[in-house]
Design a protein around this motif. Structure first.
Motif, PDB file in Angstrom:
ATOM      1  N   GLU A  19       0.860  -0.723  -0.490  1.00 18.98           N
ATOM      2  CA  GLU A  19       0.550   0.236   0.267  1.00 18.98           C
ATOM      3  C   GLU A  19       0.918   1.342  -0.396  1.00 18.98           C
ATOM      4  O   GLU A  19       0.391   2.273  -0.440  1.00 18.98           O
ATOM      5  N   ALA A  20       1.578   1.196   0.451  1.00 14.78           N
ATOM      6  CA  ALA A  20       2.999   2.310   0.410  1.00 14.78           C
ATOM      7  C   ALA A  20       3.410   2.403  -0.643  1.00 14.78           C
ATOM      8  O   ALA A  20       2.990   3.989  -0.919  1.00 14.78           O
ATOM      9  N   ARG A  21       3.796   1.581  -1.190  1.00  9.97           N
ATOM     10  CA  ARG A  21       4.118   1.747  -3.057  1.00  9.97           C
ATOM     11  C   ARG A  21       3.183   2.049  -3.335  1.00  9.97           C
ATOM     12  O   ARG A  21       3.478   3.265  -4.785  1.00  9.97           O
ATOM     13  N   LEU A  22       2.304   1.490  -3.692  1.00 10.84           N
ATOM     14  CA  LEU A  22       1.175   2.393  -4.784  1.00 10.84           C
ATOM     15  C   LEU A  22       0.467   3.670  -4.893  1.00 10.84           C
ATOM     16  O   LEU A  22      -0.083   4.394  -5.099  1.00 10.84           O
ATOM     17  N   SER A  23       0.529   4.324  -2.355  1.00 14.21           N
ATOM     18  CA  SER A  23       0.726   5.409  -2.796  1.00 14.21           C
ATOM     19  C   SER A  23       1.448   6.122  -2.692  1.00 14.21           C
ATOM     20  O   SER A  23       1.197   7.577  -3.005  1.00 14.21           O
ATOM     21  N   ASP A  24       2.878   5.933  -3.440  1.00 18.11           N
ATOM     22  CA  ASP A  24       3.883   6.596  -3.715  1.00 18.11           C
ATOM     23  C   ASP A  24       4.149   7.011  -4.859  1.00 18.11           C
ATOM     24  O   ASP A  24       4.412   6.569  -5.955  1.00 18.11           O
ATOM     25  N   PRO A  25       2.975   8.098  -5.143  1.00 17.95           N
ATOM     26  CA  PRO A  25       3.876   8.401  -7.213  1.00 17.95           C
ATOM     27  C   PRO A  25       5.125   8.887  -7.442  1.00 17.95           C
ATOM     28  O   PRO A  25       5.020   8.422  -8.833  1.00 17.95           O
ATOM     29  N   ALA A  26       5.963   8.593  -6.883  1.00 11.76           N
ATOM     30  CA  ALA A  26       7.111   8.632  -6.834  1.00 11.76           C
ATOM     31  C   ALA A  26       8.142   7.094  -8.286  1.00 11.76           C
ATOM     32  O   ALA A  26       8.891   7.518  -8.928  1.00 11.76           O
TER      33      ALA A  26
END
Length: 86
Positions: free
Chosen positions: A78-85
């Motif tokens: 979820e952290a990877r998906l929410s980080d647009p960078a």
């Protein structure tokens, strides 16, 4: 006369030995009855044996550890998906 006294004492000793043997037999029988009643009572109460409890406890600990690992993986995803960078 001494033969009569010895015979009485021998008979008395035999009687006491037989009584002690009978008492031991009664004790064993009572232990068996009490053990059977105790097992019947525990079976009616639906009590689990220690080995079964230990096995289920170990399974629960393993499931909790696996659940914690999966929660950490979900949080990372979820952290990877929410980080647009990325």
């Amino acid at each position: 006369m001494s033969t009569g006294t010895n015979r009485i004492l021998d008979d008395f000793a035999k009687l006491m030995t037989d009584a002690a043997g009978a008492a031991q037999g009664v004790r064993r029988e009572m232990e068996t009855v009490f053990r059977a009643q105790g097992e019947r009572l525990l079976n009616s109460m639906d009590v689990v044996k220690r080995e079964e409890f230990e096995a289920v406890r170990d399974m629960a600990i393993k499931a909790r550890d696996e659940n914690d690992a999966l929660l950490a993986r979900i949080a990372a995803l979820e952290a990877r998906l929410s980080d647009p960078a990325q």
